[in-house]
Motif scaffolding. Structure first.
Motif, mmCIF file in Angstrom:
data_model
loop_
_atom_site.group_PDB
_atom_site.id
_atom_site.type_symbol
_atom_site.label_atom_id
_atom_site.label_comp_id
_atom_site.label_asym_id
_atom_site.label_seq_id
_atom_site.Cartn_x
_atom_site.Cartn_y
_atom_site.Cartn_z
ATOM 1 N N GLY A 119 4.113 -7.228 5.605
ATOM 2 C CA GLY A 119 5.374 -6.531 5.356
ATOM 3 C C GLY A 119 6.489 -6.954 6.284
ATOM 4 O O GLY A 119 7.665 -6.829 5.949
ATOM 5 N N GLU A 130 10.815 -11.192 -1.620
ATOM 6 C CA GLU A 130 10.472 -10.263 -0.540
ATOM 7 C C GLU A 130 9.253 -9.412 -0.909
ATOM 8 O O GLU A 130 8.780 -8.624 -0.102
ATOM 9 C CB GLU A 130 11.663 -9.351 -0.221
ATOM 10 C CG GLU A 130 12.754 -10.021 0.596
ATOM 11 C CD GLU A 130 12.211 -10.651 1.877
ATOM 12 O OE1 GLU A 130 11.451 -9.979 2.604
ATOM 13 O OE2 GLU A 130 12.529 -11.831 2.123
ATOM 14 N N GLN A 140 7.726 -4.352 -0.690
ATOM 15 C CA GLN A 140 8.173 -5.354 0.278
ATOM 16 C C GLN A 140 7.514 -5.124 1.634
ATOM 17 O O GLN A 140 7.297 -6.041 2.404
ATOM 18 C CB GLN A 140 9.696 -5.280 0.467
ATOM 19 C CG GLN A 140 10.515 -5.604 -0.768
ATOM 20 C CD GLN A 140 10.792 -4.384 -1.625
ATOM 21 O OE1 GLN A 140 10.182 -3.323 -1.488
ATOM 22 N NE2 GLN A 140 11.745 -4.520 -2.527
ATOM 23 N N ASN A 141 7.262 -3.868 1.928
ATOM 24 C CA ASN A 141 6.714 -3.497 3.241
ATOM 25 C C ASN A 141 6.259 -2.028 3.160
ATOM 26 O O ASN A 141 6.448 -1.369 2.123
ATOM 27 C CB ASN A 141 7.757 -3.701 4.357
ATOM 28 C CG ASN A 141 9.094 -3.055 4.026
ATOM 29 O OD1 ASN A 141 9.131 -1.908 3.580
ATOM 30 N ND2 ASN A 141 10.185 -3.776 4.237
ATOM 31 N N THR A 143 7.395 0.681 4.548
ATOM 32 C CA THR A 143 8.471 1.667 4.376
ATOM 33 C C THR A 143 8.875 1.816 2.921
ATOM 34 O O THR A 143 9.241 2.899 2.474
ATOM 35 C CB THR A 143 9.713 1.229 5.180
ATOM 36 O OG1 THR A 143 9.299 0.784 6.456
ATOM 37 C CG2 THR A 143 10.710 2.352 5.318
HETATM 38 C C1 LIG Z 1 11.499 -3.247 3.977
HETATM 39 O O1 LIG Z 1 11.987 -3.899 2.837
HETATM 40 C C2 LIG Z 1 13.290 -3.504 2.459
HETATM 41 C C3 LIG Z 1 13.618 -4.172 1.129
HETATM 42 O O2 LIG Z 1 13.429 -5.561 1.206
HETATM 43 C C4 LIG Z 1 14.280 -3.885 3.569
HETATM 44 O O3 LIG Z 1 15.567 -3.450 3.214
HETATM 45 C C5 LIG Z 1 13.832 -3.194 4.857
HETATM 46 O O4 LIG Z 1 14.651 -3.630 5.914
HETATM 47 C C6 LIG Z 1 12.393 -3.535 5.173
HETATM 48 N N1 LIG Z 1 11.945 -2.728 6.286
HETATM 49 C C7 LIG Z 1 11.238 -3.221 7.283
HETATM 50 C C8 LIG Z 1 10.838 -2.265 8.343
HETATM 51 O O5 LIG Z 1 10.935 -4.407 7.332
#
Ligand SMILES: *[C@@H]1O[C@H](CO)[C@@H](O)[C@H](O)[C@H]1NC(C)=O
Ligand SMILES: *[C@@H]1O[C@H](CO)[C@@H](O)[C@H](O)[C@H]1NC(C)=O
Length: 297
Positions: A119, A130, A140-141, A143
């Motif tokens: 992530g 992503e 994507q991760n 969160t």
């Molecule tokens: C998680 O993914 C979102 C969408 O790509 C991005 O906006 C966000 O910054 C990411 N958060 C982390 C903690 O990497």
């Protein structure tokens, strides 16, 4: 000449097939379809994890489209939910990555693997995207993981479960992510003698086809002392933009993007500019953890 031990050979095949088709379900010995939908005992089944999209209600309801609802757990295998307690299931893309087989392939993550920085690195992502595709968790991760939920019906036969008696009682924000998933339960009353029916649901937020997941369970409530009854559930509603639109109290599961039987419609974009995706999160008025507001009295 290439020599592979049988076990590593089947893993090799599995790695290929899981890339193409696997998605994810909550696994527990109390689930329907644990052994697959062929009537044998398939240690590599992923029948329960197949996404549901643009189907007739009779087909998406409890994953009837591939007959998962016709393969109940073995007698005595029940998801035990302690009143006011917690219970643990495994999120996985295939049965072999759970403790429900002999000699499983267990990892921290849902595909039997370890990742150092899933992530936050490029691990599992395809060039230019992503979205994590291996494992295929549509996010994507952590969160951004959409959230998953369990619902309960105080009916002992799956055929008696309807959207009017199936109530979301536990939500786990930012899942699916890791294999081990622990859900909190409210002060649920006891089930009838024949037990209850539960369902697990997930609606991913983007990163692929906007499909849904629904798996049935035989379940029961342990150590219940509450005499309260559960209210008739209402369809949840999108309320990210306006908290006053959040539906309070007992809520139905989210039924979305099917050919019929939907209980939620959304259009436009969410607060970060992505197409609205109604998941088990605050955006749909679901609190994290035990849903303590589902009682009628
Ligand atoms: C998680 O993914 C979102 C969408 O790509 C991005 O906006 C966000 O910054 C990411 N958060 C982390 C903690 O990497
Ligand atoms: C139920 O209650 C008994 C006695 O209080 C306790 O020993 C047991 O751990 C409880 N079971 C669960 C699942 O909470």
């Amino acid at each position: 000449m290439l020599l592979l031990a049988p076990s590593s050979f089947s893993l090799f095949l599995l790695a290929f097939s899981s890339c193409a088709t696997a998605h994810l379900a909550a696994w527990h010995k109390g689930m329907y379809c644990m052994k697959g939908n062929q009537g044998n005992d398939d240690r590599n089944t992923n029948d329960a994890v197949q996404p549901l999209y643009q189907l007739q209600k009779a087909d998406w309801w409890f994953h009837h489209n591939n007959k998962c609802d016709e393969f109940p757990p073995d007698d005595g295998n029940v998801l035990e939910i302690p009143a006011n307690g917690e219970f643990t299931v495994e999120h996985a893309v295939n049965r072999v990555f759970t403790t429900l087989v002999d000699n499983p392939v267990l990892g921290t993550y849902v595909n039997g693997q370890e990742y150092s920085n899933l992530g936050e690195s490029r691990e599992g992502k395809e060039p230019g995207s992503e979205c994590i595709v291996e494992p295929n968790i549509h996010t994507q991760n952590e969160t951004m993981a959409a959230g998953t939920a369990f619902a309960i019906s105080y009916q002992s036969e799956l055929s008696a479960v309807t959207q009017d008696n199936l109530v979301v009682f536990s939500v786990l924000y930012q899942t699916p992510w890791k294999r081990i998933a622990t859900y909190q339960a409210p002060d649920l009353p006891a089930c009838p003698e024949g037990g209850c029916i539960c369902a697990w649901g997930w609606i991913p937020n983007g990163c692929g086809e906007p499909s849904s997941y629904m798996v049935g369970f035989k379940c029961t409530v342990m150590n219940a002392t509450s005499k309260r009854s559960i209210a008739s559930p209402s369809p949840p509603a999108w309320c990210e933009d306006d908290q006053s639109k959040c539906v309070k109290g007992a809520k139905q599961m989210i039924y979305w993007n099917q050919a019929e039987g939907n209980n939620v419609e959304v259009d436009g974009t969410d607060s970060v500019g992505q197409p609205k995706s109604p998941g088990y999160s605050a955006k749909m008025g679901f609190s994290n953890g035990a849903q303590n507001d589902i009682f009628a009295d």
